[in-house]
Design a protein around this motif. Structure first.
Motif, PDB file in Angstrom:
ATOM      1  N   LEU A 166      46.381  42.322  30.265  1.00 39.73           N
ATOM      2  CA  LEU A 166      47.373  41.943  31.262  1.00 39.73           C
ATOM      3  C   LEU A 166      47.264  40.446  31.491  1.00 39.73           C
ATOM      4  CD1 LEU A 166      46.694  44.784  33.882  1.00 39.73           C
ATOM      5  CD2 LEU A 166      48.382  44.801  32.034  1.00 39.73           C
ATOM      6  N   ASP A 167      48.347  39.735  31.329  1.00 38.13           N
ATOM      7  CA  ASP A 167      48.367  38.285  31.495  1.00 38.13           C
ATOM      8  C   ASP A 167      47.268  37.632  30.659  1.00 38.13           C
ATOM      9  OD1 ASP A 167      49.290  35.852  32.497  1.00 38.13           O
ATOM     10  OD2 ASP A 167      47.862  35.877  34.162  1.00 38.13           O
ATOM     11  N   GLN A 168      47.131  38.071  29.424  1.00 43.06           N
ATOM     12  CA  GLN A 168      46.168  37.522  28.460  1.00 43.06           C
ATOM     13  C   GLN A 168      44.714  37.772  28.849  1.00 43.06           C
ATOM     14  OE1 GLN A 168      47.457  36.363  25.549  1.00 43.06           O
ATOM     15  NE2 GLN A 168      49.382  36.962  26.535  1.00 43.06           N
ATOM     16  N   ARG A 169      44.472  38.684  29.784  1.00 37.69           N
ATOM     17  CA  ARG A 169      43.112  39.027  30.184  1.00 37.69           C
ATOM     18  C   ARG A 169      42.818  40.477  29.825  1.00 37.69           C
ATOM     19  NH1 ARG A 169      43.359  37.070  36.367  1.00 37.69           N
ATOM     20  NH2 ARG A 169      45.600  37.344  35.991  1.00 37.69           N
ATOM     21  N   GLU A 170      41.583  40.718  29.370  1.00 38.52           N
ATOM     22  CA  GLU A 170      41.174  42.064  28.984  1.00 38.52           C
ATOM     23  C   GLU A 170      40.636  42.820  30.194  1.00 38.52           C
ATOM     24  OE1 GLU A 170      41.375  43.693  26.188  1.00 38.52           O
ATOM     25  OE2 GLU A 170      42.007  42.137  24.785  1.00 38.52           O
ATOM     26  N   TYR A 171      41.106  44.056  30.337  1.00 39.71           N
ATOM     27  CA  TYR A 171      40.632  44.921  31.410  1.00 39.71           C
ATOM     28  C   TYR A 171      40.223  46.276  30.827  1.00 39.71           C
ATOM     29  CZ  TYR A 171      42.562  41.615  34.791  1.00 39.71           C
ATOM     30  OH  TYR A 171      42.821  40.484  35.531  1.00 39.71           O
ATOM     31  N   ASP A 172      39.078  46.742  31.274  1.00 41.66           N
ATOM     32  CA  ASP A 172      38.561  48.054  30.872  1.00 41.66           C
ATOM     33  C   ASP A 172      38.752  49.000  32.054  1.00 41.66           C
ATOM     34  OD1 ASP A 172      37.165  50.263  30.049  1.00 41.66           O
ATOM     35  OD2 ASP A 172      35.287  49.221  29.630  1.00 41.66           O
ATOM     36  N   PHE A 173      39.816  49.776  32.012  1.00 36.47           N
ATOM     37  CA  PHE A 173      40.116  50.701  33.100  1.00 36.47           C
ATOM     38  C   PHE A 173      39.322  51.989  32.921  1.00 36.47           C
ATOM     39  CE2 PHE A 173      43.621  47.785  33.171  1.00 36.47           C
ATOM     40  CZ  PHE A 173      43.993  47.691  34.507  1.00 36.47           C
ATOM     41  N   ARG A 174      38.620  52.396  33.983  1.00 37.82           N
ATOM     42  CA  ARG A 174      37.795  53.595  33.926  1.00 37.82           C
ATOM     43  C   ARG A 174      38.121  54.504  35.102  1.00 37.82           C
ATOM     44  NH1 ARG A 174      31.764  51.212  32.272  1.00 37.82           N
ATOM     45  NH2 ARG A 174      32.509  49.896  30.517  1.00 37.82           N
ATOM     46  N   LEU A 175      38.421  55.742  34.794  1.00 41.28           N
ATOM     47  CA  LEU A 175      38.702  56.719  35.842  1.00 41.28           C
ATOM     48  C   LEU A 175      37.405  57.076  36.560  1.00 41.28           C
ATOM     49  CD1 LEU A 175      41.154  59.090  33.941  1.00 41.28           C
ATOM     50  CD2 LEU A 175      41.735  57.540  35.814  1.00 41.28           C
ATOM     51  N   LYS A 176      37.417  56.943  37.865  1.00 46.94           N
ATOM     52  CA  LYS A 176      36.253  57.257  38.683  1.00 46.94           C
ATOM     53  C   LYS A 176      36.715  58.052  39.891  1.00 46.94           C
ATOM     54  CE  LYS A 176      32.394  55.056  37.218  1.00 46.94           C
ATOM     55  NZ  LYS A 176      31.022  55.587  37.204  1.00 46.94           N
ATOM     56  N   HIS A 177      35.969  59.106  40.189  1.00 48.12           N
ATOM     57  CA  HIS A 177      36.303  59.906  41.368  1.00 48.12           C
ATOM     58  C   HIS A 177      35.980  59.154  42.644  1.00 48.12           C
ATOM     59  CE1 HIS A 177      36.816  63.332  43.998  1.00 48.12           C
ATOM     60  NE2 HIS A 177      35.582  63.172  44.452  1.00 48.12           N
ATOM     61  N   ASN A 178      34.907  58.376  42.614  1.00 49.05           N
ATOM     62  CA  ASN A 178      34.440  57.728  43.828  1.00 49.05           C
ATOM     63  C   ASN A 178      33.906  56.339  43.526  1.00 49.05           C
ATOM     64  OD1 ASN A 178      33.909  57.600  46.564  1.00 49.05           O
ATOM     65  ND2 ASN A 178      31.901  58.549  46.414  1.00 49.05           N
ATOM     66  N   PHE A 179      34.318  55.378  44.319  1.00 52.23           N
ATOM     67  CA  PHE A 179      33.818  54.003  44.206  1.00 52.23           C
ATOM     68  C   PHE A 179      34.077  53.312  45.540  1.00 52.23           C
ATOM     69  CE2 PHE A 179      37.993  54.431  42.198  1.00 52.23           C
ATOM     70  CZ  PHE A 179      38.766  53.576  42.970  1.00 52.23           C
ATOM     71  N   PRO A 180      33.292  52.299  45.877  1.00 50.66           N
ATOM     72  CA  PRO A 180      33.473  51.639  47.176  1.00 50.66           C
ATOM     73  C   PRO A 180      34.658  50.694  47.182  1.00 50.66           C
ATOM     74  CG  PRO A 180      31.751  50.535  45.945  1.00 50.66           C
ATOM     75  CD  PRO A 180      32.159  51.729  45.115  1.00 50.66           C
ATOM     76  N   LYS A 181      35.109  50.352  48.376  1.00 46.32           N
ATOM     77  CA  LYS A 181      36.099  49.294  48.516  1.00 46.32           C
ATOM     78  C   LYS A 181      35.418  47.964  48.198  1.00 46.32           C
ATOM     79  CE  LYS A 181      38.760  51.695  52.082  1.00 46.32           C
ATOM     80  NZ  LYS A 181      39.255  51.653  53.483  1.00 46.32           N
ATOM     81  N   PRO A 182      36.175  46.965  47.727  1.00 53.71           N
ATOM     82  CA  PRO A 182      35.557  45.673  47.394  1.00 53.71           C
ATOM     83  C   PRO A 182      34.712  45.099  48.527  1.00 53.71           C
ATOM     84  CG  PRO A 182      37.798  45.746  46.584  1.00 53.71           C
ATOM     85  CD  PRO A 182      37.617  46.992  47.397  1.00 53.71           C
ATOM     86  N   SER A 183      35.162  45.280  49.760  1.00 61.92           N
ATOM     87  CA  SER A 183      34.435  44.736  50.913  1.00 61.92           C
ATOM     88  C   SER A 183      33.147  45.496  51.211  1.00 61.92           C
ATOM     89  CB  SER A 183      35.337  44.755  52.153  1.00 61.92           C
ATOM     90  OG  SER A 183      35.717  46.083  52.476  1.00 61.92           O
ATOM     91  N   GLN A 184      32.967  46.661  50.570  1.00 60.93           N
ATOM     92  CA  GLN A 184      31.800  47.497  50.839  1.00 60.93           C
ATOM     93  C   GLN A 184      30.788  47.488  49.696  1.00 60.93           C
ATOM     94  OE1 GLN A 184      33.788  51.244  51.634  1.00 60.93           O
ATOM     95  NE2 GLN A 184      34.043  50.769  53.801  1.00 60.93           N
ATOM     96  N   VAL A 185      31.000  46.620  48.713  1.00 65.00           N
ATOM     97  CA  VAL A 185      30.058  46.516  47.601  1.00 65.00           C
ATOM     98  C   VAL A 185      28.803  45.801  48.081  1.00 65.00           C
ATOM     99  CG1 VAL A 185      29.635  45.439  45.353  1.00 65.00           C
ATOM    100  CG2 VAL A 185      31.824  46.560  45.815  1.00 65.00           C
ATOM    101  N   THR A 186      27.665  46.457  47.925  1.00 68.94           N
ATOM    102  CA  THR A 186      26.377  45.896  48.342  1.00 68.94           C
ATOM    103  C   THR A 186      25.512  45.620  47.113  1.00 68.94           C
ATOM    104  OG1 THR A 186      25.328  48.071  48.503  1.00 68.94           O
ATOM    105  CG2 THR A 186      26.466  47.239  50.476  1.00 68.94           C
ATOM    106  N   THR A 187      24.435  44.884  47.331  1.00 68.27           N
ATOM    107  CA  THR A 187      23.470  44.643  46.257  1.00 68.27           C
ATOM    108  C   THR A 187      22.912  45.962  45.750  1.00 68.27           C
ATOM    109  OG1 THR A 187      22.866  42.513  47.225  1.00 68.27           O
ATOM    110  CG2 THR A 187      21.308  43.483  45.675  1.00 68.27           C
ATOM    111  N   GLU A 188      22.690  46.896  46.666  1.00 68.49           N
ATOM    112  CA  GLU A 188      22.149  48.201  46.287  1.00 68.49           C
ATOM    113  C   GLU A 188      23.145  48.986  45.440  1.00 68.49           C
ATOM    114  OE1 GLU A 188      19.886  46.372  49.316  1.00 68.49           O
ATOM    115  OE2 GLU A 188      22.043  46.845  49.348  1.00 68.49           O
TER     116      GLU A 188
END
Length: 208
Positions: free
Chosen positions: A120-142
């Motif tokens: 997309l727009d000359q950039r490579e993206y690896d789309f992966r189906l996931k049932h569960n993942f955090p919101k960007p604001s909730q990503v922690t070091t852990e």
């Protein structure tokens, strides 16, 4: 009337409905044109629109430095038809300081809609189906630690060395946050691995 003037007049109706800095799907523009494909082709030829991928277009926004590329969040939301996703570059694992040093030229996108490699727009993206993942604001070091362990076999790193460092530095992570990330997002293999480390007394008693 010149050819350029003719083309400009033909594309007037559609161009009035696209805003600078916005990403559009072809289907979103159909209601504004009686010949959407012809008008889109004309607008791209005139430089008024950029074609980002099949059926996706962007009206460039300009600042003092020139044209501004489309916002990645907007780009992915339009592609997925969904705002619920998590996009990141695997290079972010390097921030954990566990011996990973590789830099990657593609982003991984956890989502509920698409799977596979897309440009997309000359950039490579690896789309992966996931049932569960955090919101960007909730990503922690852990969370990053758990996700790195989930994906370790996909990384261009020495797995044994990374695992050894992670095991030795486990106590440096917040126990409650690590436990939550492990329960919510850890693969079966990652849960088994970390629990084995804990059973060997590699964490403070009772913290996980």
């Amino acid at each position: 009337m010149t050819l350029s003037q003719s083309s400009s007049s033909k594309s007037t109706s559609l161009v009035q409905h696209v805003r600078a800095g916005k990403v559009y799907r072809r289907e979103d523009l159909v209601p504004y044109s009686t010949s959407v494909d012809r008008e889109l082709q004309q607008l791209v030829a005139q430089g008024l629109l950029q074609k980002l991928a099949q059926g996706m277009y962007y009206k460039p926004k300009k600042n003092v430095f020139g044209e501004v590329p489309p916002n990645e969040s907007d780009l992915l939301a339009v592609f997925l038809k969904d705002k619920n996703f998590l996009s990141f570059n695997p290079s972010v694992y390097n921030s954990l300081r566990l011996g990973t040093t590789q830099l990657y030229n593609k982003n991984i996108v956890y989502n509920h809609k698409r799977h596979g490699m897309f440009k997309l727009d000359q950039r490579e993206y690896d789309f992966r189906l996931k049932h569960n993942f955090p919101k960007p604001s909730q990503v922690t070091t852990e969370y990053l630690l758990v996700d790195m362990l989930n994906n370790l076999s996909d990384l261009a790193e020495d797995e044994d060395e990374v695992l050894e460092r992670a095991k030795k530095k486990l106590n440096q992570f917040d126990a409650k946050k690590l436990n939550k990330a492990l329960v919510d997002f850890g693969s079966v293999a990652t849960k088994r691995l970390v629990n084995a480390w804990l059973s060997q007394g590699l964490s403070k008693p009772g913290v996980l």
